[in-house]
Structures are given as C-alpha cells and as structure tokens.
Design an enzyme around this catalytic site. Sequence first.
Site, PDB file in Angstrom:
ATOM      1  N   SER A 147       0.852  -1.191   0.000  1.00  0.00           N
ATOM      2  CA  SER A 147       0.000   0.000   0.000  1.00  0.00           C
ATOM      3  C   SER A 147       0.886   1.238   0.000  1.00  0.00           C
ATOM      4  O   SER A 147       2.090   1.149   0.268  1.00  0.00           O
ATOM      5  CB  SER A 147      -0.858   0.000   1.256  1.00  0.00           C
ATOM      6  OG  SER A 147      -1.437   1.279   1.470  1.00  0.00           O
ATOM      7  N   TYR A 160      -3.260  -1.361  10.174  1.00  0.00           N
ATOM      8  CA  TYR A 160      -3.201  -1.552   8.720  1.00  0.00           C
ATOM      9  C   TYR A 160      -1.829  -1.139   8.185  1.00  0.00           C
ATOM     10  O   TYR A 160      -1.192  -1.875   7.425  1.00  0.00           O
ATOM     11  CB  TYR A 160      -4.313  -0.743   8.043  1.00  0.00           C
ATOM     12  CG  TYR A 160      -4.328  -0.864   6.528  1.00  0.00           C
ATOM     13  CD1 TYR A 160      -4.740  -2.045   5.906  1.00  0.00           C
ATOM     14  CD2 TYR A 160      -3.930   0.200   5.714  1.00  0.00           C
ATOM     15  CE1 TYR A 160      -4.754  -2.162   4.519  1.00  0.00           C
ATOM     16  CE2 TYR A 160      -3.944   0.096   4.331  1.00  0.00           C
ATOM     17  CZ  TYR A 160      -4.358  -1.086   3.732  1.00  0.00           C
ATOM     18  OH  TYR A 160      -4.374  -1.196   2.361  1.00  0.00           O
TER      19      TYR A 160
HETATM   20  P1  NAP Z   1     -11.649  -4.757  -1.456  1.00  0.00           P
HETATM   21  O1  NAP Z   1     -12.385  -4.111  -2.574  1.00  0.00           O
HETATM   22  O2  NAP Z   1     -12.103  -4.563  -0.060  1.00  0.00           O
HETATM   23  O3  NAP Z   1     -11.534  -6.315  -1.764  1.00  0.00           O
HETATM   24  C1  NAP Z   1     -10.851  -7.130  -0.842  1.00  0.00           C
HETATM   25  C2  NAP Z   1     -10.743  -8.548  -1.388  1.00  0.00           C
HETATM   26  O4  NAP Z   1     -10.099  -9.343  -0.379  1.00  0.00           O
HETATM   27  C3  NAP Z   1     -12.091  -9.156  -1.682  1.00  0.00           C
HETATM   28  O5  NAP Z   1     -12.003  -9.974  -2.821  1.00  0.00           O
HETATM   29  C4  NAP Z   1     -12.356  -9.997  -0.444  1.00  0.00           C
HETATM   30  O6  NAP Z   1     -13.140 -11.137  -0.788  1.00  0.00           O
HETATM   31  C5  NAP Z   1     -10.951 -10.429  -0.028  1.00  0.00           C
HETATM   32  N1  NAP Z   1     -10.885 -10.686   1.400  1.00  0.00           N
HETATM   33  C6  NAP Z   1     -11.032  -9.787   2.414  1.00  0.00           C
HETATM   34  N2  NAP Z   1     -10.973 -10.413   3.602  1.00  0.00           N
HETATM   35  C7  NAP Z   1     -10.796 -11.743   3.323  1.00  0.00           C
HETATM   36  C8  NAP Z   1     -10.679 -12.892   4.124  1.00  0.00           C
HETATM   37  N3  NAP Z   1     -10.739 -12.838   5.467  1.00  0.00           N
HETATM   38  N4  NAP Z   1     -10.526 -14.085   3.510  1.00  0.00           N
HETATM   39  C9  NAP Z   1     -10.475 -14.182   2.164  1.00  0.00           C
HETATM   40  N5  NAP Z   1     -10.569 -13.113   1.351  1.00  0.00           N
HETATM   41  C10 NAP Z   1     -10.739 -11.911   1.926  1.00  0.00           C
HETATM   42  O7  NAP Z   1     -10.109  -4.292  -1.467  1.00  0.00           O
HETATM   43  P2  NAP Z   1      -9.219  -3.688  -2.649  1.00  0.00           P
HETATM   44  O8  NAP Z   1      -9.344  -2.237  -2.610  1.00  0.00           O
HETATM   45  O9  NAP Z   1      -9.467  -4.443  -3.911  1.00  0.00           O
HETATM   46  O10 NAP Z   1      -7.758  -4.039  -2.093  1.00  0.00           O
HETATM   47  C11 NAP Z   1      -6.988  -5.094  -2.595  1.00  0.00           C
HETATM   48  C12 NAP Z   1      -5.594  -5.027  -1.984  1.00  0.00           C
HETATM   49  O11 NAP Z   1      -5.001  -3.768  -2.296  1.00  0.00           O
HETATM   50  C13 NAP Z   1      -5.573  -5.129  -0.457  1.00  0.00           C
HETATM   51  O12 NAP Z   1      -4.440  -5.854  -0.040  1.00  0.00           O
HETATM   52  C14 NAP Z   1      -5.476  -3.681  -0.006  1.00  0.00           C
HETATM   53  O13 NAP Z   1      -4.894  -3.552   1.262  1.00  0.00           O
HETATM   54  C15 NAP Z   1      -4.613  -3.111  -1.105  1.00  0.00           C
HETATM   55  N6  NAP Z   1      -4.769  -1.657  -1.246  1.00  0.00           N
HETATM   56  C16 NAP Z   1      -5.919  -1.101  -1.749  1.00  0.00           C
HETATM   57  C17 NAP Z   1      -6.027   0.272  -1.885  1.00  0.00           C
HETATM   58  C18 NAP Z   1      -7.251   0.952  -2.466  1.00  0.00           C
HETATM   59  O14 NAP Z   1      -7.257   2.194  -2.588  1.00  0.00           O
HETATM   60  N7  NAP Z   1      -8.300   0.258  -2.838  1.00  0.00           N
HETATM   61  C19 NAP Z   1      -4.973   1.097  -1.461  1.00  0.00           C
HETATM   62  C20 NAP Z   1      -3.812   0.509  -0.960  1.00  0.00           C
HETATM   63  C21 NAP Z   1      -3.722  -0.877  -0.868  1.00  0.00           C
HETATM   64  P3  NAP Z   1     -14.341 -11.754   0.079  1.00  0.00           P
HETATM   65  O15 NAP Z   1     -14.994 -10.654   0.837  1.00  0.00           O
HETATM   66  O16 NAP Z   1     -15.217 -12.398  -0.967  1.00  0.00           O
HETATM   67  O17 NAP Z   1     -13.677 -12.760   0.950  1.00  0.00           O
END
Ligand code: NAP
Length: 264
Positions: A147, A160
Amino acid sequence: MGGTDLFRLDGRIAMVTGASRGLGRATAIGLAAAGASVVLCARDRTRLEEVAEKIRQAGGEASTACFDLADLAAVERAVPELIARHGRLDILVNNGGISGWSGLTDSTLGEWQTMFDVNVTAMYLLAREAAKPMTARRWGRIINFGSYVSAIGRERLTAYAASKHAVAGLTRSVAGELARHNVTCNAIAPGFFDTDMAAPTVGDPERSKVFRSAIAMGRFGDPAEIVGAAIFLASDASSYITGQILHVDGGVANVLSLPVTVAT
Ligand code: NAP
C-alpha cells in the site's frame, strides 16, 4: 521471445487471492486475458463464480477456491490443494486484504491480530507453500499487495499501516531467498483506488476532494489500472526484477501534491 510476447502468460497457472472484488478481480481478469489459467480465491463463492464465468466467456480459463484468509489452517492447505488439482503453480498474487480505522487507545489486540493474520500471516503461508513447487520448477512469480502506507504512517490506521510495512519486509526477504531459484517476489503498492475498501473516502464528497488533492494525477485509480503492473510482474518481462515495491498510485508516493487551492 521479445516485444509484447514478453508479457504473455500462456500455460501459466496463477492463484489470485481477493479475486471476488476490487483490485484482485481486475488482476485476475487481466492475467487471464494475458493467457494464464487463473484460480480465483476469496470467501464469497457466488462472486467468485461470477468472475470465473466472465473470464470463461472471454475465452479464458478460470476456477475457484473458497477459503478465509483468517483461517490459517485453511490457508496453509490452499497451495497443496491447488497443486493436487492443477499440477503446478507459477504465479501467486497475494492481493486479498482488509483495512480498518481505529484510534490507538480505542483499538484492541483482537483487531490487530486479525489484521496481521489476514494481511501478513496468510501472505507468508501462501508464499512459503508456493515457493516449494516454484523453486522445484525453477520459475515463479510472487506478487504481494502492499500500500502507499507500506512506507509511511497514517493516524488511526496503525494496524493496517504496520501490516503493510510488514508486506514490504516480507517481499524483500523472500525475494532475496528465492532469487537464485529464478523465482521473483515483488510488491505492488496501490495508492487510492475506487473499490469497496476505499468507498468511505471515494463516496464522501468532502473527503474525496481532500484525497484527490493529494494525488498528483488528481483522481482515484480505476481497478483496471492495476492490471499492467500485475501482468508485468507476473511475466518474463520482469525476469531480472525482484524485491521491488512498485507504486501504482498516480504520483502519491513520489510527488509532492499541494491542495488544489494552494497550487500555483
Ligand atoms: P476490497 O475491494 O475490499 O476487496 C478485498 C478482497 O479481499 C475481496 O475480494 C475480499 O473477498 C478479499 N478478502 C477480504 N478479507 C478476506 C478474508 N478474510 N478471507 C479471504 N478473502 C478476503 O479491497 P481492494 O481495494 O481491492 O484491495 C486489494 C488489496 O489492495 C488489499 O491488499 C489492499 O490492502 C490493497 N490496497 C488497496 C487500496 C485501495 O485504494 N483500494 C490502497 C492501498 C492498498 P471476500 O470478501 O469475498 O472474501
């Protein structure tokens, strides 16, 4: 091999966690379009099947594996089960993760532990198990999702941000250990993307304005904009790159962006 062929993933088996939504869904669809057979992982079976069907309808190959990243025994079994089904694993994308806001003195040990189980320990276990078949075959790609807070802190985001700093350390150390086996390990550090995780910010007009002013490009990322970095790090195009943290963030990490009202 040269040119755009370097980015092809034909014949590769890729495992993508968090593939039901957001950046993981976009990554899985992108890797499949580049030729990989993708194993989609998350908890929500219905959403995973929808993503798999979308990939198949576009002519790609996809299957699903449902497990909870907080269930560390299930996580430990996931790669051996995938190998039993598919015979090999070439690309691991450790994308699934959780976020959470809490003031330091209000936060609990349980919240901290869950954050680390899902964001770090599951990543470690999957990388550890994936490294075995990858080193045996002398080809592998491990891509971890960090991140913009992998390198900086942020108030009310202690657990986080600490977990994402751990992702950076894990990535660099695994890279060092696996490099001689022709297995690379890199991280993607997203900035602010329009996904469910960022919805409280993207969906709030005032917060959204403040955050956009910190992004050099002045806008949130579209999940599809993560795909190029993922294919690059998953492919032969990145064969001599390991231990890197690739920021995909519209300039958040490396460009000083003043609020729009202050800028000249
Ligand atoms: P998101 O929209 O919240 O999606 C999270 C994904 O992780 C979903 O597919 C969810 O699937 C899965 N997940 C969450 N908890 C889980 C668990 N306990 N077991 C299995 N699967 C789980 O998040 P995103 O924004 O796509 O983020 C993806 C990655 O990028 C993460 O590592 C996040 O920290 C990182 N990131 C995102 C941003 C941003 O701006 N969006 C910024 C910095 C870093 P289910 O709910 O179906 O299990």
